[in-house]
Write a protein that holds these residues in place. Structure first.
Motif, PDB file in Angstrom:
ATOM      1  N   PRO A 202       0.819  -1.231   0.000  1.00  0.00           N
ATOM      2  CA  PRO A 202       0.000   0.000   0.000  1.00  0.00           C
ATOM      3  C   PRO A 202       0.847   1.273   0.000  1.00  0.00           C
ATOM      4  O   PRO A 202       0.465   2.274  -0.611  1.00  0.00           O
ATOM      5  CB  PRO A 202      -0.829  -0.132   1.277  1.00  0.00           C
ATOM      6  N   VAL A 203       2.002   1.241   0.697  1.00  0.00           N
ATOM      7  CA  VAL A 203       2.882   2.416   0.705  1.00  0.00           C
ATOM      8  C   VAL A 203       3.463   2.656  -0.679  1.00  0.00           C
ATOM      9  O   VAL A 203       3.504   3.798  -1.178  1.00  0.00           O
ATOM     10  CB  VAL A 203       4.003   2.226   1.749  1.00  0.00           C
ATOM     11  N   LEU A 204       3.919   1.587  -1.337  1.00  0.00           N
ATOM     12  CA  LEU A 204       4.472   1.721  -2.681  1.00  0.00           C
ATOM     13  C   LEU A 204       3.400   2.162  -3.675  1.00  0.00           C
ATOM     14  O   LEU A 204       3.652   2.993  -4.553  1.00  0.00           O
ATOM     15  CB  LEU A 204       5.089   0.393  -3.124  1.00  0.00           C
ATOM     16  N   MET A 205       2.200   1.635  -3.537  1.00  0.00           N
ATOM     17  CA  MET A 205       1.118   2.006  -4.445  1.00  0.00           C
ATOM     18  C   MET A 205       0.745   3.479  -4.282  1.00  0.00           C
ATOM     19  O   MET A 205       0.467   4.183  -5.269  1.00  0.00           O
ATOM     20  CB  MET A 205      -0.100   1.124  -4.198  1.00  0.00           C
ATOM     21  N   ALA A 206       0.767   3.991  -3.044  1.00  0.00           N
ATOM     22  CA  ALA A 206       0.473   5.407  -2.813  1.00  0.00           C
ATOM     23  C   ALA A 206       1.532   6.290  -3.463  1.00  0.00           C
ATOM     24  O   ALA A 206       1.216   7.341  -4.046  1.00  0.00           O
ATOM     25  CB  ALA A 206       0.379   5.694  -1.323  1.00  0.00           C
TER      26      ALA A 206
END
Length: 410
Positions: free
Chosen positions: A217-221
């Motif tokens: 989720p951090v990378l996708m954000a």
């Protein structure tokens, strides 16, 4: 494989806080470049102290205090004192040149060319030039004193128009020949949305969400915020999407449902089909068919009919004869038509004529005739009485004409 991108940036070193910028003086900037700030060398920083020995000084002193002293001496030689200048004056101009990691370009040779180009493109005193190899990407810091011909020029050399020209020159002379490309503009709008979708699709195919687990989720954000780095890392080409977008007909003025094609009418001008209106030098050519007059509106007098074609005897083509020819004033009044109207103030003659009208009814013809008689009487009263000529005089006046004149004056 994505192409290697060169990095070029410039800023002013000043204590100004305009637009929320972080103030910085020349001494602090020099200490950072020369690795004299101990806090930056800790385990939480981006600097690897074990590789700091590979840094190189290309120009200027080896200590930050000496860099500041050099700037003071150069200003004093020009008759300027930093203590007498504004507190937020520009103390230096800093330029940064960076290479991507493992790009295959020799950093020492590349940074030497960058410094040589900058000294020629912007001939200002060089205070310090230090290359760093102890961070993720190798880069070069150059500090220039904003002093040109003995005049302190401040931040003018890096104002936007001049900075754009400097950037173009750098990539044409240094970065381009080294096989590097310019950093493209940040993706926005539809291009950004397409890039995010392409990156996430590629990541799903590579199984990255499952591999990264809670970090996904951090990378996708980060990808959704700015997919430029991910597009470059994955080697995704945006040119194909750009070609598909340009195939559609453009709509530059934003009218929904229309395009700028041969059938478009963006500004509402009615087209005349395939008819071409030829114009002469003074107006519409005689060959061009003119539009007929519109039908008469309610409350308006009908348009006068065109007289029929007459033969030599005066009779029209319809055999009516001289009916369409106006031969007298009375005929004109009859042609105009009679319409009832209120009697205006037309004088004594008109009032007398109105009294004689049957049942007090008057019309436009009566009013016009009364006004005509009143005008004729008023005009004749102003004319002097004629003088009959003497029999012995060469001039001659007809007797009948003289009698008519007396009758008009009576």
């Amino acid at each position: 494989m994505a192409a290697d991108i060169a990095y070029f940036a410039a800023k002013t070193v000043s204590m100004s806080k305009v637009n929320g910028r972080k103030p910085c003086d020349l001494l602090t900037a020099a200490r950072h470049n020369l690795r004299e700030i101990q806090a930056e060398l800790g385990s939480v920083g981006r600097i690897d102290p074990g590789r700091s020995a590979t840094n190189a000084i290309l120009a200027g002193p080896a200590e930050a205090a000496q860099v500041q002293a050099l700037a003071v001496d150069l200003l004093a030689a020009a008759g300027l004192k930093p203590a007498a200048m504004r507190r937020d004056h520009v103390q230096a101009l800093e330029f940064v040149f960076s290479l991507p990691p493992s790009c295959g370009v020799d950093p020492a040779t590349y940074f030497a060319r960058c410094l040589a180009w900058l000294m020629e493109a912007l001939p200002l005193p060089v205070l310090s030039a230090v290359s760093h190899a102890d961070e993720l990407a190798p880069h070069l810091h150059v500090l220039l004193l904003p002093l040109a011909d003995g005049v302190h020029v401040g931040g003018k050399p890096v104002e936007r128009p001049k900075l754009l020209r400097l950037r173009d020159g750098f990539f044409n002379v240094v970065a381009g020949p080294a096989g590097l490309q310019r950093e493209s503009a940040k993706l926005r709008g539809q291009a950004k949305r397409w890039a995010v979708t392409a990156v996430l699709t590629r990541c799903e195919a590579m199984g990255l969400p499952a591999v990264n687990g809670p970090l996904w989720p951090v990378l996708m954000a980060a990808i959704e915020r700015d997919p430029t780095a991910a597009v470059r890392a994955l080697g995704i080409e945006l040119s194909a999407q750009k070609d598909r977008q340009t195939q559609a007909e453009p709509n530059p003025i934003g009218i929904e449902g229309t395009t700028m094609s041969s059938k478009a009418n963006p500004i509402g001008i009615e087209k005349q089909g395939e008819k071409i209106q030829s114009l002469s030098c003074v107006g519409i050519d005689s060959k061009t068919p003119l539009k007929t007059a519109p039908a008469s509106r309610p409350g308006r007098a009908p348009a006068m009919p065109e007289p029929a074609h007459k033969d030599s005897s005066g009779a029209g083509a319809d055999g009516i004869g001289k009916r369409n020819v106006i031969e007298s004033l009375d005929d004109l009044w009859q042609r105009v038509g009679i319409r009832a109207m209120a009697l205006p103030k037309i004088g004594r003659a008109g009032a007398l004529l109105a009294d004689k009208t049957a049942a007090g009814r008057t019309d436009r013809l009566s009013v016009a005739r009364a006004a005509q008689l009143e005008a004729i009487a008023r005009q004749t009263r102003k004319q002097p009485a004629p003088v009959l000529a003497d029999p012995d005089d060469d001039r001659h006046v007809d007797r009948s004409e003289a009698q008519d004149l007396h009758a008009w004056n009576d």
